[in-house]
Design a protein around this motif. Structure first.
Motif, PDB file in Angstrom:
ATOM      1  N   MET A   1       0.852  -1.192   0.000  1.00  0.00           N
ATOM      2  CA  MET A   1       0.000   0.000   0.000  1.00  0.00           C
ATOM      3  C   MET A   1       0.890   1.245   0.000  1.00  0.00           C
ATOM      4  O   MET A   1       1.777   1.377   0.835  1.00  0.00           O
ATOM      5  CB  MET A   1      -0.901   0.000   1.247  1.00  0.00           C
ATOM      6  CG  MET A   1      -1.786   1.224   1.362  1.00  0.00           C
ATOM      7  SD  MET A   1      -2.849   1.194   2.820  1.00  0.00           S
ATOM      8  CE  MET A   1      -3.955  -0.147   2.382  1.00  0.00           C
ATOM      9  N   PRO A   2       0.692   2.188  -0.954  1.00  0.00           N
ATOM     10  CA  PRO A   2       1.485   3.416  -0.957  1.00  0.00           C
ATOM     11  C   PRO A   2       1.166   4.261   0.268  1.00  0.00           C
ATOM     12  O   PRO A   2       0.084   4.162   0.851  1.00  0.00           O
ATOM     13  CB  PRO A   2       1.059   4.107  -2.246  1.00  0.00           C
ATOM     14  CG  PRO A   2      -0.305   3.591  -2.528  1.00  0.00           C
ATOM     15  CD  PRO A   2      -0.302   2.166  -2.051  1.00  0.00           C
ATOM     16  N   SER A   3       2.114   5.103   0.654  1.00  0.00           N
ATOM     17  CA  SER A   3       1.968   5.860   1.893  1.00  0.00           C
ATOM     18  C   SER A   3       2.138   7.360   1.655  1.00  0.00           C
ATOM     19  O   SER A   3       2.842   7.795   0.744  1.00  0.00           O
ATOM     20  CB  SER A   3       2.997   5.394   2.921  1.00  0.00           C
ATOM     21  OG  SER A   3       4.314   5.602   2.430  1.00  0.00           O
ATOM     22  N   VAL A   4       1.461   8.128   2.514  1.00  0.00           N
ATOM     23  CA  VAL A   4       1.588   9.587   2.547  1.00  0.00           C
ATOM     24  C   VAL A   4       1.955   9.995   3.964  1.00  0.00           C
ATOM     25  O   VAL A   4       1.314   9.557   4.927  1.00  0.00           O
ATOM     26  CB  VAL A   4       0.269  10.293   2.166  1.00  0.00           C
ATOM     27  CG1 VAL A   4       0.433  11.812   2.268  1.00  0.00           C
ATOM     28  CG2 VAL A   4      -0.176   9.908   0.778  1.00  0.00           C
ATOM     29  N   LEU A   5       2.977  10.825   4.095  1.00  0.00           N
ATOM     30  CA  LEU A   5       3.275  11.467   5.372  1.00  0.00           C
ATOM     31  C   LEU A   5       2.987  12.945   5.209  1.00  0.00           C
ATOM     32  O   LEU A   5       3.554  13.610   4.339  1.00  0.00           O
ATOM     33  CB  LEU A   5       4.737  11.263   5.769  1.00  0.00           C
ATOM     34  CG  LEU A   5       5.162  11.963   7.067  1.00  0.00           C
ATOM     35  CD1 LEU A   5       4.358  11.447   8.260  1.00  0.00           C
ATOM     36  CD2 LEU A   5       6.659  11.820   7.310  1.00  0.00           C
ATOM     37  N   ALA A   6       2.069  13.467   6.031  1.00  0.00           N
ATOM     38  CA  ALA A   6       1.694  14.878   5.978  1.00  0.00           C
ATOM     39  C   ALA A   6       2.243  15.585   7.212  1.00  0.00           C
ATOM     40  O   ALA A   6       1.942  15.187   8.345  1.00  0.00           O
ATOM     41  CB  ALA A   6       0.182  15.032   5.901  1.00  0.00           C
ATOM     42  N   ILE A   7       3.036  16.619   7.004  1.00  0.00           N
ATOM     43  CA  ILE A   7       3.556  17.448   8.086  1.00  0.00           C
ATOM     44  C   ILE A   7       2.499  18.494   8.390  1.00  0.00           C
ATOM     45  O   ILE A   7       2.235  19.393   7.587  1.00  0.00           O
ATOM     46  CB  ILE A   7       4.884  18.121   7.687  1.00  0.00           C
ATOM     47  CG1 ILE A   7       5.892  17.077   7.172  1.00  0.00           C
ATOM     48  CG2 ILE A   7       5.453  18.897   8.865  1.00  0.00           C
ATOM     49  CD1 ILE A   7       6.260  16.024   8.167  1.00  0.00           C
ATOM     50  N   ARG A   8       1.877  18.363   9.569  1.00  0.00           N
ATOM     51  CA  ARG A   8       0.729  19.205   9.933  1.00  0.00           C
ATOM     52  C   ARG A   8       1.092  20.079  11.129  1.00  0.00           C
ATOM     53  O   ARG A   8       1.436  19.596  12.198  1.00  0.00           O
ATOM     54  CB  ARG A   8      -0.473  18.323  10.264  1.00  0.00           C
ATOM     55  CG  ARG A   8      -1.694  19.098  10.718  1.00  0.00           C
ATOM     56  CD  ARG A   8      -2.898  18.191  10.913  1.00  0.00           C
ATOM     57  NE  ARG A   8      -2.653  17.123  11.882  1.00  0.00           N
ATOM     58  CZ  ARG A   8      -3.515  16.132  12.147  1.00  0.00           C
ATOM     59  NH1 ARG A   8      -4.655  16.068  11.511  1.00  0.00           N
ATOM     60  NH2 ARG A   8      -3.213  15.219  13.037  1.00  0.00           N
ATOM     61  N   HIS A   9       0.958  21.398  10.957  1.00  0.00           N
ATOM     62  CA  HIS A   9       1.298  22.350  12.014  1.00  0.00           C
ATOM     63  C   HIS A   9       0.104  22.711  12.884  1.00  0.00           C
ATOM     64  O   HIS A   9       0.269  23.071  14.054  1.00  0.00           O
ATOM     65  CB  HIS A   9       1.879  23.623  11.391  1.00  0.00           C
ATOM     66  CG  HIS A   9       3.021  23.377  10.454  1.00  0.00           C
ATOM     67  ND1 HIS A   9       2.829  23.113   9.115  1.00  0.00           N
ATOM     68  CD2 HIS A   9       4.355  23.342  10.672  1.00  0.00           C
ATOM     69  CE1 HIS A   9       4.010  22.940   8.533  1.00  0.00           C
ATOM     70  NE2 HIS A   9       4.939  23.074   9.445  1.00  0.00           N
ATOM     71  N   LEU A  10      -1.089  22.680  12.318  1.00  0.00           N
ATOM     72  CA  LEU A  10      -2.324  23.013  13.019  1.00  0.00           C
ATOM     73  C   LEU A  10      -3.331  21.893  12.805  1.00  0.00           C
ATOM     74  O   LEU A  10      -3.441  21.360  11.694  1.00  0.00           O
ATOM     75  CB  LEU A  10      -2.921  24.317  12.488  1.00  0.00           C
ATOM     76  CG  LEU A  10      -2.134  25.612  12.724  1.00  0.00           C
ATOM     77  CD1 LEU A  10      -2.769  26.749  11.930  1.00  0.00           C
ATOM     78  CD2 LEU A  10      -2.090  25.955  14.195  1.00  0.00           C
ATOM     79  N   GLY A  11      -4.086  21.581  13.845  1.00  0.00           N
ATOM     80  CA  GLY A  11      -5.020  20.474  13.752  1.00  0.00           C
ATOM     81  C   GLY A  11      -6.030  20.621  12.636  1.00  0.00           C
ATOM     82  O   GLY A  11      -6.381  19.639  11.972  1.00  0.00           O
TER      83      GLY A  11
END
Length: 237
Positions: A1-11
């Motif tokens: 399964m391909p993956s995404v990592l999202a860098i999130r600063h605010l909820g």
């Protein structure tokens, strides 16, 4: 399964309408809070897609927000890997910084819905699906176009709205990911900025209801078009 990592600063500034679009393509999604995570321990080349999301801070505000130094280093490692990278608002500004370009305050904040003017390259890019349709802007800084990058779009207030390097690197100043159905979280979360800039939340709320449903469709078309442009070559890596 391909993956995404999202860098999130605010909820509330998450992948929004793109979360479901990515899941439909079979991506497994994970979020990382750069203010708390050990960014140096992240293998920047591991996720199939790295997304760096927005925040109401400056791309060079390391003195006040020291985690930005590590975040830029993570972006630099990702750029060196050659794997797909998407930056939105602050994320695009941090990408520009990592590529050696400047980020400076604009004369006036750009907040609210308005269309992009696409360059010839932009009209041939995945952004073509936005032609003539208002998108959400929410920023006070502007990146310079990095050396080797192609400018894709502009507005009257912000001549540098999007850039690309090849088919896998995309920086967007505007918030295509924002879910208009969740605009209230933005209006509350950024209430001080709205007040200070003289913006009326009622106008933004009304535009979100007016433009949001069609914009969500167009934003998913942009994402699909972009991914279709790099996934075949990525499988050959």
């Amino acid at each position: 399964m391909p993956s995404v990592l999202a860098i999130r600063h605010l909820g509330f500034e998450h992948l929004g309408v793109w979360h479901g679009a990515l899941e439909r393509r079979g991506f497994e999604i994970a979020y990382c809070d750069p203010a708390r995570a050990d960014l140096g321990s992240i293998d920047a080349a591991e996720p199939d897609l790295l997304v760096v999301l927005g925040a109401p801070i400056g791309a060079f505000d390391d003195e006040h927000y020291p985690f930005l130094t590590g975040e830029v280093a993570l972006i630099e490692r990702r750029l060196a890997s050659g794997r797909p990278l998407l930056g939105i608002c602050l994320g695009a500004q941090l990408m520009a910084r990592a590529l050696g370009a400047g980020v400076v305050p604009m004369a006036e904040k750009e907040i609210g819905f308005g269309p992009l003017t696409l360059t010839d390259a932009g009209a041939a890019s995945p952004l073509q699906h936005l032609e003539g349709w208002p998108v959400l802007h929410w920023h006070g800084d502007q990146f310079a176009v990095p050396e080797g990058a192609t400018l894709l779009g502009a507005t009257e207030q912000c001549p540098h709205q999007a850039f690309a390097i090849g088919s896998r690197i995309l920086g967007l100043q505007c918030h295509l990911e924002a879910d208009a159905a969740e605009i209230e979280a933005w209006l509350v979360g950024h209430c001080a900025e709205l007040l200070a800039s003289g913006r009326d939340p009622r106008a933004i709320r009304a535009d979100a209801a007016r433009f949001g449903p069609t914009l969500a469709v167009r934003a998913e078309q942009v994402l699909d078009h972009w991914i279709d442009g790099w996934d075949e070559s990525m499988r050959d890596d």
